[in-house]
Scaffold this active site. Structure first.
Site, mmCIF file in Angstrom:
data_model
loop_
_atom_site.group_PDB
_atom_site.id
_atom_site.type_symbol
_atom_site.label_atom_id
_atom_site.label_comp_id
_atom_site.label_asym_id
_atom_site.label_seq_id
_atom_site.Cartn_x
_atom_site.Cartn_y
_atom_site.Cartn_z
ATOM 1 N N GLU A 65 -9.446 3.168 8.342
ATOM 2 C CA GLU A 65 -9.982 3.938 7.215
ATOM 3 C C GLU A 65 -11.439 4.268 7.473
ATOM 4 O O GLU A 65 -12.308 3.379 7.459
ATOM 5 C CB GLU A 65 -9.843 3.165 5.904
ATOM 6 C CG GLU A 65 -10.337 3.990 4.727
ATOM 7 C CD GLU A 65 -10.213 3.306 3.379
ATOM 8 O OE1 GLU A 65 -9.514 2.293 3.293
ATOM 9 O OE2 GLU A 65 -10.832 3.800 2.427
ATOM 10 N N LYS A 79 2.526 -13.958 -1.573
ATOM 11 C CA LYS A 79 2.659 -12.521 -1.273
ATOM 12 C C LYS A 79 3.207 -11.707 -2.434
ATOM 13 O O LYS A 79 3.909 -10.733 -2.226
ATOM 14 C CB LYS A 79 3.516 -12.321 -0.009
ATOM 15 C CG LYS A 79 2.961 -13.074 1.187
ATOM 16 C CD LYS A 79 3.827 -13.044 2.399
ATOM 17 C CE LYS A 79 3.223 -13.914 3.494
ATOM 18 N NZ LYS A 79 4.026 -14.004 4.685
ATOM 19 N N HIS A 104 -16.721 10.526 2.243
ATOM 20 C CA HIS A 104 -15.386 10.482 2.846
ATOM 21 C C HIS A 104 -15.115 11.733 3.658
ATOM 22 O O HIS A 104 -14.523 11.674 4.730
ATOM 23 C CB HIS A 104 -14.313 10.289 1.764
ATOM 24 C CG HIS A 104 -13.974 8.849 1.572
ATOM 25 N ND1 HIS A 104 -13.040 8.211 2.337
ATOM 26 C CD2 HIS A 104 -14.487 7.919 0.750
ATOM 27 C CE1 HIS A 104 -12.967 6.948 1.964
ATOM 28 N NE2 HIS A 104 -13.844 6.738 0.998
#
Ligand code: ADP
Length: 573
Positions: free
Chosen positions: A252, A384, A558
């Protein structure tokens, strides 16, 4: 198509399916009982003889025939028992012998395979060179196609044949490692077979440059390569007066640059500090009774402080690092959920806690024979899954981390102001998350940082779910000039031993943080340190993203870092 002789199938020792005990003439429990009886009888006899000799002043080395027999029996039974409890020792004696016997049986067939392996022309008739399919005839009849693969030397021609057998489904792909005894070659063959079966290319997924031995039986089954994830460094993170360069594995754009900017804001403000509030991994089996009353009786038994010592003795015997801390029960009708919490040293601890729980379950069965253990994990653990029990009670390491960011740093480094940050935090991370019905999600993007560090350091990425539970608080302090920021994370599940932490790349990242492996001085301190680093980096990430949002920069940055190849170094300034 070339197939190998039936009998040769057992030539390669498959440790997953063959056991030393298979080679014993009697069932294992009978053989064990026999040798135990022999051992203790001869010990008893020899001690009696010894006493007798001392009483009668006979020298100890003077032996009768029965003494010699007893000594031989003693040595034999001792070796057997030693071998039984060190099963690999027994296997090393028995399996090669068994394999040798089988190979001796059929030299002709064996020679044909040797010729094939050496790529030599066959001296016999051409049809004889096509090594025939196995015909059911001996004790080896039950062996399936998977077992028909001999240990072959590396040869592209031989590998080609093996690939064909995998493609045709005659050799299960999963058995390649055990049959070939070469993990890299197994991965290469599986990969090629997969490409042929699927008709899709795996070009781009690297095969070379990875030690497949290190993942065998521990990290990944049926490998065909490995995914490359870039690792960036955020930092230095000044935390508890120590500097850390934080490795983050991510694809990312912006994430590392943004966390780095947060680290800088923390650094120039004097650093962050952290506290580990709790360190306990959990596992919660579900057990069922015929009545709710009985389930309640077990709950009271387990929660009675008078029983805790006995239960922890049983639990702790599973490992020198497992230490039972508490037991919490929840009832649903006649079903009982028992949440065991224990410290696990530097291991994340799931295996360890599961072993301890199994010991306690066996122990409880004696007191509560009507208890039916439905599952060693009954989801009240909770692993989880996003659950309130982890958010409220904690799981793994519970950490709080804070910093005071100076007014001028908020302006110069974070390009916003304290008031805007506090307001945004209240409306987004607290109110907005409440409106969304968040469970542990009172933050801007804790999971971004948690996941990136988890992947870099060999943690279980699926545990990012509860490990990312985080509430971010921001408050104006020092007459409203400076910013107090904190992250509280109740369930950071990390370890520095076991699982993926021992792999080369992940181990290097742990080394960079100074927390590789087990802490010799204080077991558990490495994993606790890693948990505080995760929290510190989350603090930095929260500061930076919240500032970008407050300043209206998010979309702009971004666009800059996700859609260009430009130098990112300017991002963190
Ligand atoms: P997990 O319980 O996290 O799945 P593993 O069972 O794979 O972890 O690994 C823990 C193993 O590492 C255990 O066998 C344990 O005895 C060993 N070990 C060695 N040193 C330590 C330590 N300091 N803390 C915890 N475990 C340790």
């Amino acid at each position: 198509m070339i197939q190998v002789p039936h009998k040769l199938a057992t030539k390669k020792h498959d440790s997953s399916s063959s056991k030393a005990s298979d080679a014993l003439p009697l069932p294992l429990y009978l053989t064990n009982a026999l040798f135990f009886t022999i051992f203790f009888s001869v010990v008893y006899y020899l001690l009696l003889r010894w006493r007798e000799k001392i009483r009668n002043s006979v020298p100890l080395h003077v032996l009768t025939l029965s003494d010699i027999g007893a000594i031989v029996a003693f040595v034999a039974s001792f070796i057997y028992l030693l071998g039984f409890f060190g099963i690999t020792f027994v296997q090393s004696l028995i399996i090669p012998r068994a394999a040798h016997d089988i190979l001796d049986d059929d030299d002709h067939e064996l020679e044909k395979v040797h010729q094939f392996m050496r790529n030599e022309p066959c001296a016999a008739a051409p049809s004889d060179c096509q090594i025939a399919s196995p015909k059911p005839k001996s004790k080896l009849d039950k062996i399936d196609a998977a077992d028909q693969l001999p240990a072959l030397p590396f040869s592209s021609e031989v590998d080609e044949e093996i690939i064909k057998l995998v493609v045709e489904g005659k050799i299960p792909s999963y058995s390649l490692e055990s049959k070939l005894g070469d993990t890299r070659r197994a991965a290469a063959i599986r990969r090629e077979a997969l490409q042929r079966i699927s008709g899709k290319s795996l070009a781009g997924l690297p095969l070379e440059g990875f030690d497949y031995d290190t993942i065998l039986g521990q990290c990944c089954e049926m490998p065909v390569g490995y995914v490359q994830i870039p690792v960036g460094i955020a930092g230095p993170l000044l935390l508890d007066d120590r500097e850390f360069s934080v490795p983050m594995a991510t694809t990312e754009g912006c994430l590392v640059a943004s966390t780095n900017r947060g680290c800088k804001a923390i650094y120039v403000s004097g650093g962050a500090s952290s506290v580990v509030l709790r360190d306990a991994m959990t596992r919660a089996p579900v057990v069922r009774f015929d009545t709710a009353k009985r389930a309640a009786e077990l709950k009271f038994f387990l929660e009675d402080p008078l029983n805790f010592e006995a239960l922890s003795l049983v639990f702790n015997s599973s490992s020198r690092f497992a230490r039972l801390q508490s037991i919490k029960c929840a009832i649903a009708g006649k079903n009982l959920y028992i949440r065991f919490s224990c410290s696990t040293g530097d291991a994340m601890g799931m295996n360890m806690v599961s072993k301890g729980v199994q010991n306690v379950m066996d122990f409880l069965h004696k007191e509560f024979p009507d208890m039916d253990v439905i599952g060693i994990s009954g989801n009240y653990c909770s692993d989880k899954k996003p659950t309130a029990v982890n958010w409220i009670e904690g799981r793994g390491k519970s950490v709080v981390c804070e910093a005071i960011i100076k007014e001028e740093v908020v302006k110069k480094v974070l390009k916003t102001d304290v008031e805007s940050l506090v307001e945004l935090n209240m409306l987004k991370n607290l109110t907005g998350s409440a409106m969304a019905g968040a469970l542990g999600g009172f933050n801007a993007h804790a999971s971004n940082i948690v996941s990136a560090i988890f992947i870099a350091t060999g943690q279980d990425p699926a545990q990012n779910i509860e490990s990312s539970h985080c509430i971010t608080m921001m408050e104006a302090v020092n007459d409203g000039k400076d910013l107090h920021v904190s992250v509280t994370m109740p369930s950071i599940e990390v370890g520095t031993v076991g699982g993926g932490t021992q792999l080369a790349s992940q181990s290097a990242c742990l080394n960079l943080l100074g927390v590789r492996g087990a802490s010799k001085e204080t077991p558990g301190s490495n994993s606790r340190q890693l948990a505080t680093i995760v929290a510190g980096a989350v603090l930095a990430g929260e500061l930076s993203l919240m500032s970008a949002l407050a300043a209206g920069q998010l979309v702009k940055s971004h666009m800059k870092y996700n859609r260009s190849n430009k130098d990112v170094s300017k991002a963190s300034s």
